[in-house]
Scaffold this active site. Structure first.
Site, PDB file in Angstrom:
ATOM      1  NE  ARG A 135      -3.180   2.594   2.691  1.00  0.00           N
ATOM      2  CZ  ARG A 135      -3.200   3.391   3.751  1.00  0.00           C
ATOM      3  NH1 ARG A 135      -2.705   2.981   4.904  1.00  0.00           N
ATOM      4  NH2 ARG A 135      -3.730   4.589   3.669  1.00  0.00           N
TER       5      ARG A 135
ATOM      6  CG  HIS B  74      -1.097   8.892   3.498  1.00  0.00           C
ATOM      7  ND1 HIS B  74      -1.254   7.541   3.704  1.00  0.00           N
ATOM      8  CD2 HIS B  74      -0.696   9.393   4.696  1.00  0.00           C
ATOM      9  CE1 HIS B  74      -0.946   7.235   4.961  1.00  0.00           C
ATOM     10  NE2 HIS B  74      -0.613   8.342   5.589  1.00  0.00           N
TER      11      HIS B  74
ATOM     12  CD  GLU C 214      -4.722   7.670   9.841  1.00  0.00           C
ATOM     13  OE1 GLU C 214      -4.206   8.743  10.184  1.00  0.00           O
ATOM     14  OE2 GLU C 214      -4.347   6.567  10.288  1.00  0.00           O
TER      15      GLU C 214
ATOM     16  CG  ASN D  33      -4.928   3.415   8.819  1.00  0.00           C
ATOM     17  OD1 ASN D  33      -5.019   2.402   8.127  1.00  0.00           O
ATOM     18  ND2 ASN D  33      -4.497   4.569   8.339  1.00  0.00           N
TER      19      ASN D  33
ATOM     20  CE1 TYR E 241       0.298   2.652  13.654  1.00  0.00           C
ATOM     21  CE2 TYR E 241      -1.679   3.800  12.928  1.00  0.00           C
ATOM     22  CZ  TYR E 241      -0.438   3.254  12.650  1.00  0.00           C
ATOM     23  OH  TYR E 241       0.065   3.296  11.371  1.00  0.00           O
TER      24      TYR E 241
ATOM     25  CD  GLU F   3      -1.444   3.942   8.213  1.00  0.00           C
ATOM     26  OE1 GLU F   3      -1.176   4.370   9.352  1.00  0.00           O
ATOM     27  OE2 GLU F   3      -1.619   4.668   7.227  1.00  0.00           O
TER      28      GLU F   3
HETATM   29  C1  GAL Z   1      -1.166   7.123  10.684  1.00  0.00           C
HETATM   30  C2  GAL Z   1      -0.730   7.651   9.344  1.00  0.00           C
HETATM   31  C3  GAL Z   1       0.605   7.167   8.899  1.00  0.00           C
HETATM   32  C4  GAL Z   1       1.621   6.998  10.010  1.00  0.00           C
HETATM   33  C5  GAL Z   1       1.012   6.379  11.254  1.00  0.00           C
HETATM   34  C6  GAL Z   1       1.903   6.365  12.470  1.00  0.00           C
HETATM   35  O1  GAL Z   1      -2.055   8.012  11.282  1.00  0.00           O
HETATM   36  O2  GAL Z   1      -1.665   7.313   8.347  1.00  0.00           O
HETATM   37  O3  GAL Z   1       1.037   8.023   7.880  1.00  0.00           O
HETATM   38  O4  GAL Z   1       2.344   8.108  10.227  1.00  0.00           O
HETATM   39  O5  GAL Z   1      -0.161   7.011  11.617  1.00  0.00           O
HETATM   40  O6  GAL Z   1       1.821   7.547  13.178  1.00  0.00           O
END
Ligand code: GAL
Length: 466
Positions: free
Chosen positions: A81, A126, A172, A301, A303, A374
């Site tokens: 991607r 992006h 995002e 995405n 985290y 992501e």
């Molecule tokens: C996401 C973003 C990425 C990368 C990742 C880690 O929000 O799409 O570009 O930076 O976070 O912070």
């Protein structure tokens, strides 16, 4: 972590990939007619990015893409991607300025991927808006951007659509709207309580219009699929009190619901309408029709996770201070468990959060086909004397998050792909080069790449899952 071997729990046709984005890796910022994007301007504004870092050279992927894709193929990934830089392809923002060097560059990436058996997944936006569109037409704040974006998307479909079968319109919208126009932490650096909602609205409409163009003009004979990528943390009620449970639900609706509800139900969540009144724009009936089911997969995405609770009187006053309005509007107090491990970004490592988030999406949005576009973590492990980058914490992060993804699939979640962020260390936005998310270590002085232990681990994981 349990003793499960999650690699054996994924379907054989599951898509394994890694992800990057144009401004974070390409460099060659002012080469071959590329014009500035809002991120060039922002990064070159003193005080905006850690250490004064910028993407002028980044990972120099513009010149090194062939060796990078070879490294990807050594990991055995199915899909890559990446995103297209709008201001490289169309330096004045419009199709009149089509830049042939950019066409050759992106064709080169796509062909090299295909030669290595890697399927390209292309993100159109992006975050790197051509600066000229921001200066001349107010960028995402003005409705003219909707046509500008779909014109740009059409050029991409036309040029690359016979080979690219997986499109992501926008990455995002929440981050673009809130961090770019609310908190001022990201380009273009606006601080406002009202702009995030206008920007978010235009992003959704731009996505829907690009999808309409794709469906009407290209999809029938090109046969690809198109969607959007939304980001969301998980919000766990801090206690089981009904106030906290409601606060966590409200936080999810302000986070993911803000963008996903319009794509499935044609309108923003009622909680947002109630809190914002006229500050929240409205969709016309025909816009609603265009939005509903305009994302053919649920790009996600993810985290991290935080606890959510009903704010006390004091908290409410605390949160009023400049947070792009959204924190104040949603009225939720967020916290973390001090026992949770945290990454270099300060984000908590909470593997079970991804499973709960996947459940929430399954239950709220008609059990959609989800692709994690992501997931990953920043740790600063560097090569040791033997040149080995022993990033065990990253391996543990991936292993534990993937285990929860596998469990979610067993729970009936339709999850069909996973992209590790990121293929290599890169320009981490306002954190510059300090924060390293890569499966490959990058020495930014020499541009040497070193596969971290996590890259070897990922290759094994993918291999076993087949
Ligand atoms: C996401 C973003 C990425 C990368 C990742 C880690 O929000 O799409 O570009 O930076 O976070 O912070």
């Amino acid at each position: 972590m349990t003793n499960l071997d999650p690699s054996t729990l994924f379907p054989h046709d599951f898509v394994w990939g890694t992800a990057t984005s144009s401004y974070q890796i390409e460099g060659a910022a002012f080469v071959d007619k590329r014009s500035a994007s809002i991120w060039d301007t922002f990064a070159h504004t003193p005080g905006k990015v850690a250490n004064g870092d910028h993407g002028d050279i980044a990972c120099d992927h513009y010149h090194l893409y062939e060796q990078d894709i070879k490294l990807m193929s050594e990991m055995g990934i199915d899909a890559y991607r990446f995103s297209i830089s709008w201001s490289r392809l169309l330096p004045d923002g419009t199709p009149d300025s089509l830049n042939q060097s950019a066409v050759r560059f992106y064709q080169g990436i796509i062909d090299t991927c295909l030669e290595h058996g890697i399927t390209p997944w292309v993100t159109l936006y992006h975050w790197d808006l051509p600066q000229c569109l921001h200066d001349q037409e107010q960028g995402w704040l003005d409705r003219r951007i909707i046509a500008r974006f779909s014109d740009y998307a059409e050029v991409c479909f036309e040029l690359f659509g016979t080979k690219v079968k997986h499109w992501i319109t926008i990455n995002e919208p929440w981050v673009i709207a809130l961090l770019g126009y609310g908190q001022g932490m990201f380009a273009p650096g606006h601080e406002s309580d009202s702009e995030p909602y206008i920007v978010g609205h235009n992003l959704l409409l731009a996505h829907a219009k690009a999808v309409k163009v794709y469906r009407h003009k290209f999809q029938k004979y090109q046969g690809g699929t198109i969607g959007i990528t939304l980001n969301s943390d998980w919000r766990e009620p801090k206690t089981q009190s009904s106030e906290d449970v409601t606060a966590a639900q409200r936080a999810m609706e302000f986070f993911l619901g803000w963008f996903a509800d319009p794509l499935y139900f044609g309108d923003y969540p009622q909680t947002m309408r109630d809190a914002l009144g006229d500050r929240l724009p409205r969709f016309s009936e025909s816009e609603q029709k265009d939005l509903i089911h305009s994302s053919e997969f649920f790009g996600l995405n993810h985290y991290s996770t935080m606890y959510a609770s009903e704010p006390s009187e004091d908290d409410v006053h605390e949160e009023v201070k400049g947070n792009g309005g959204v924190d104040k509007d949603q009225r939720v107090t967020l916290s973390v468990d001090p026992n949770w491990a945290i990454t270099d970004m300060g984000w908590a490592v909470v593997p079970w959060g991804v499973r709960k988030l996947l459940h929430w999406i399954r239950d709220r949005y008609e059990n959609p086909n989800i692709v994690i576009t992501e997931n990953g973590c920043a740790y600063d492990d560097a090569p040791n004397e033997q040149g080995i980058v022993n990033d065990q914490r990253r391996i543990e992060y991936y292993q534990s998050y993937l285990e929860e993804c596998a469990l979610a699939i067993q729970d009936g979640v339709v999850l069909s792909g996973y992209f590790a962020w990121s293929f290599m260390d890169n320009f981490e936005w306002a954190c510059g080069y300090e924060k390293r998310f890569g499966l490959h270590y990058v020495d930014f002085k020499t541009q040497k790449r070193t596969a971290k232990q996590s890259a070897h681990w990922y290759r094994e994981f993918i291999h076993k899952s087949k």
